[in-house]
Scaffold this motif. Structure first.
Motif, PDB file in Angstrom:
ATOM      1  N   SER A 206       0.878  -1.351   0.296  1.00  0.00           N
ATOM      2  CA  SER A 206      -0.021   0.090   0.216  1.00  0.00           C
ATOM      3  C   SER A 206       0.935   1.155   0.064  1.00  0.00           C
ATOM      4  N   ARG A 207       0.291   2.365  -0.228  1.00  0.00           N
ATOM      5  CA  ARG A 207       1.258   3.644  -0.262  1.00  0.00           C
ATOM      6  C   ARG A 207       1.952   3.672   1.003  1.00  0.00           C
ATOM      7  N   GLN A 208       1.111   3.645   2.244  1.00  0.00           N
ATOM      8  CA  GLN A 208       1.906   4.082   3.444  1.00  0.00           C
ATOM      9  C   GLN A 208       2.743   2.753   3.822  1.00  0.00           C
ATOM     10  N   HIS A 209       2.328   1.432   3.444  1.00  0.00           N
ATOM     11  CA  HIS A 209       3.396   0.623   3.912  1.00  0.00           C
ATOM     12  C   HIS A 209       4.822   0.738   3.020  1.00  0.00           C
ATOM     13  N   GLN A 210       4.621   1.109   1.813  1.00  0.00           N
ATOM     14  CA  GLN A 210       5.629   1.583   1.027  1.00  0.00           C
ATOM     15  C   GLN A 210       6.535   2.477   1.558  1.00  0.00           C
TER      16      GLN A 210
ATOM     17  N   ILE B 285      14.799   4.382  15.056  1.00  0.00           N
ATOM     18  CA  ILE B 285      13.623   4.347  14.183  1.00  0.00           C
ATOM     19  C   ILE B 285      12.429   3.975  14.929  1.00  0.00           C
ATOM     20  N   GLU B 286      11.315   4.690  14.700  1.00  0.00           N
ATOM     21  CA  GLU B 286      10.260   4.383  15.614  1.00  0.00           C
ATOM     22  C   GLU B 286       9.179   4.311  14.585  1.00  0.00           C
ATOM     23  N   ILE B 287       8.471   2.935  14.675  1.00  0.00           N
ATOM     24  CA  ILE B 287       7.293   2.540  13.691  1.00  0.00           C
ATOM     25  C   ILE B 287       6.066   2.161  14.606  1.00  0.00           C
ATOM     26  N   THR B 288       4.782   2.933  14.430  1.00  0.00           N
ATOM     27  CA  THR B 288       3.856   2.577  15.372  1.00  0.00           C
ATOM     28  C   THR B 288       2.629   1.983  14.504  1.00  0.00           C
ATOM     29  N   GLY B 289       1.597   1.645  14.920  1.00  0.00           N
ATOM     30  CA  GLY B 289       0.348   1.159  14.277  1.00  0.00           C
ATOM     31  C   GLY B 289      -0.566   0.449  15.370  1.00  0.00           C
ATOM     32  N   GLU B 290      -1.676   0.442  14.941  1.00  0.00           N
ATOM     33  CA  GLU B 290      -2.811  -0.149  15.821  1.00  0.00           C
ATOM     34  C   GLU B 290      -2.393  -1.737  15.492  1.00  0.00           C
ATOM     35  N   VAL B 291      -3.412  -2.378  16.463  1.00  0.00           N
ATOM     36  CA  VAL B 291      -3.166  -3.945  16.517  1.00  0.00           C
ATOM     37  C   VAL B 291      -3.463  -4.457  15.293  1.00  0.00           C
ATOM     38  N   GLY B 292      -2.895  -5.334  14.687  1.00  0.00           N
ATOM     39  CA  GLY B 292      -3.342  -6.014  13.282  1.00  0.00           C
ATOM     40  C   GLY B 292      -2.959  -5.354  12.103  1.00  0.00           C
ATOM     41  N   SER B 293      -2.246  -4.036  12.225  1.00  0.00           N
ATOM     42  CA  SER B 293      -2.012  -3.116  11.153  1.00  0.00           C
ATOM     43  C   SER B 293      -0.891  -3.667  10.096  1.00  0.00           C
TER      44      SER B 293
ATOM     45  N   ILE C 298      13.645   9.250  13.055  1.00  0.00           N
ATOM     46  CA  ILE C 298      12.683   8.948  12.139  1.00  0.00           C
ATOM     47  C   ILE C 298      11.603   8.104  12.695  1.00  0.00           C
ATOM     48  N   ARG C 299      10.253   8.740  12.398  1.00  0.00           N
ATOM     49  CA  ARG C 299       9.055   8.253  12.823  1.00  0.00           C
ATOM     50  C   ARG C 299       7.783   7.932  11.776  1.00  0.00           C
ATOM     51  N   TYR C 300       7.222   6.780  11.726  1.00  0.00           N
ATOM     52  CA  TYR C 300       6.246   6.566  10.865  1.00  0.00           C
ATOM     53  C   TYR C 300       5.030   5.977  11.544  1.00  0.00           C
ATOM     54  N   HIS C 301       3.720   6.301  11.341  1.00  0.00           N
ATOM     55  CA  HIS C 301       2.932   5.511  12.120  1.00  0.00           C
ATOM     56  C   HIS C 301       1.666   4.807  10.796  1.00  0.00           C
ATOM     57  N   LEU C 302       1.526   3.811  11.088  1.00  0.00           N
ATOM     58  CA  LEU C 302       0.655   3.087  10.054  1.00  0.00           C
ATOM     59  C   LEU C 302      -0.614   3.086  10.340  1.00  0.00           C
ATOM     60  N   LYS C 303      -1.407   3.729   9.247  1.00  0.00           N
ATOM     61  CA  LYS C 303      -3.087   3.760   9.494  1.00  0.00           C
ATOM     62  C   LYS C 303      -3.576   2.667   8.981  1.00  0.00           C
ATOM     63  N   PRO C 304      -4.824   2.344   9.188  1.00  0.00           N
ATOM     64  CA  PRO C 304      -5.703   1.315   8.463  1.00  0.00           C
ATOM     65  C   PRO C 304      -5.972   1.884   7.320  1.00  0.00           C
ATOM     66  N   PHE C 305      -6.147   0.618   6.319  1.00  0.00           N
ATOM     67  CA  PHE C 305      -6.563   0.829   4.769  1.00  0.00           C
ATOM     68  C   PHE C 305      -7.785   1.748   4.575  1.00  0.00           C
ATOM     69  N   ASP C 306      -8.047   2.214   3.556  1.00  0.00           N
ATOM     70  CA  ASP C 306      -9.273   2.853   3.182  1.00  0.00           C
ATOM     71  C   ASP C 306     -10.130   1.821   2.200  1.00  0.00           C
TER      72      ASP C 306
ATOM     73  N   PHE D 232     -14.816  -4.019   4.744  1.00  0.00           N
ATOM     74  CA  PHE D 232     -14.386  -2.901   5.113  1.00  0.00           C
ATOM     75  C   PHE D 232     -14.935  -2.145   6.246  1.00  0.00           C
ATOM     76  N   GLU D 233     -16.328  -2.121   6.303  1.00  0.00           N
ATOM     77  CA  GLU D 233     -16.918  -1.799   7.427  1.00  0.00           C
ATOM     78  C   GLU D 233     -16.771  -2.562   8.609  1.00  0.00           C
ATOM     79  N   HIS D 234     -16.769  -3.742   8.772  1.00  0.00           N
ATOM     80  CA  HIS D 234     -16.553  -4.629   9.643  1.00  0.00           C
ATOM     81  C   HIS D 234     -14.900  -4.653  10.130  1.00  0.00           C
ATOM     82  N   SER D 235     -14.130  -4.564   9.447  1.00  0.00           N
ATOM     83  CA  SER D 235     -12.692  -4.467   9.799  1.00  0.00           C
ATOM     84  C   SER D 235     -11.988  -3.259  10.056  1.00  0.00           C
ATOM     85  N   GLY D 236     -12.380  -2.195   9.572  1.00  0.00           N
ATOM     86  CA  GLY D 236     -11.905  -0.680   9.796  1.00  0.00           C
ATOM     87  C   GLY D 236     -10.829  -0.579   8.797  1.00  0.00           C
ATOM     88  N   GLY D 237     -10.608  -1.541   7.767  1.00  0.00           N
ATOM     89  CA  GLY D 237      -9.372  -1.443   7.375  1.00  0.00           C
ATOM     90  C   GLY D 237      -8.051  -1.994   8.136  1.00  0.00           C
TER      91      GLY D 237
END
Length: 273
Positions: free
Chosen positions: A25-29, A46-54, A187-195, A227-232
């Motif tokens: 995905s764009r953000q994973h790249q 380097i700090e990489i953060t993201g929600e559980v399962g991201s 360097i910091r990056y936060h992984l967001k859920p998919f759209d 998508f609705e159930h998983s929130g991406g």
């Protein structure tokens, strides 16, 4: 169970962090590029953060694979269980790099690691330590890890340290007592859920990697419900899709529709349908 029915080579929605299924995905790249740059430029922390399962652990696995593919002499260690004592953590790091110390007290472990880092530098190699689930690290362990970053020359860091964790990691690093460590993170990056479009592309990507034919597909309504159930969140997408394919197999269907997704979600939530 449904593999042969759909002609799949393997399970497309396994929840294990398999880099073979890594979805760019764009953000994973962007996250992978940030990690690669930070390591190759010897930026230190380097700090990489993201929600559980991201997809943080899968990202780490993909990073390790890409470093191996480049064959540039990068030595790596991956710590998956951060809930250790300070001595256990130091010993685990040393052993994961394949270092054999004279003894297993702190001084000898630090000395052995320092010798290893200097030797790798003399060969033109880089050394990377990745700690997953870093939000579970105790402050004392984080301070010890900060001390590891003191192993450096006048010009560059000998050890690149990647802290990977849930958003609580960033919150923890905001504590005044950890300000010295926080200031060293370059360097910091936060992984967001998919759209929704990324969710659809992600599902198709995993089906393709697993060898699915065009006849197997999720229709528009099914994708919207997933998508609705998983929130991406990739892990939740995998779980719903896996159960949907099982429901499709039972119904002998090749097109996954909204009814099959609703049935899968109901089964996951323990609701009778």
């Amino acid at each position: 169970m449904y593999h042969s029915f759909y002609g799949l080579k393997e399970n497309p929605f396994n929840i294990t962090p398999d880099p073979h299924f890594f979805f760019f995905s764009r953000q994973h790249q962007e996250a992978l590029s940030a990690l690669t740059y930070g390591i190759e430029a010897r930026k230190g922390f380097i700090e990489i953060t993201g929600e559980v399962g991201s997809g943080k652990t899968t990202l780490c696995r993909r990073l390790l694979s890409s470093l191996e593919e480049k064959k540039r002499g990068t030595k790596t260690a991956l710590i998956l269980n951060p809930q250790l004592s300070d001595l256990q953590m130091l010993r685990t790091i040393v052993e994961d790099f394949g270092i054999v110390p004279k003894a297993y007290n702190k001084k000898d472990l630090f000395d052995a690691l320092n010798r290893f880092l200097l030797e790798e530098l003399s060969h033109g190699n880089n050394v990377v330590l990745i700690i997953d689930e870093s939000q579970n690290l105790r402050p004392a362990i984080l301070e010890q890890i900060r001390m590891l970053s003191n192993l450096e020359t006048d010009k560059e860091k000998l050890l690149q340290i990647v802290l990977v964790g849930q958003p609580e990691l960033h919150e923890m690093l905001l504590r005044p007592a950890l300000r010295q460590l926080r200031q060293r993170i370059s360097i910091r990056y936060h992984l967001k859920p998919f759209d929704l479009p990324e969710t659809a592309s992600y599902i198709q990507h995993r089906l393709s990697v697993a060898g699915a034919k065009d006849v197997l597909q999720f229709n528009t309504e099914a994708l919207g419900l997933i998508f609705e159930h998983s929130g991406g969140i990739p892990r939740l997408i995998n779980i719903v899709c896996d159960h949907t394919l099982l429901a499709g197999y039972v119904a002998q269907k090749y097109e996954m529709d909204a009814d099959l997704v609703e049935q899968a979600i109901a089964e996951l939530e323990g609701v009778r349908v």
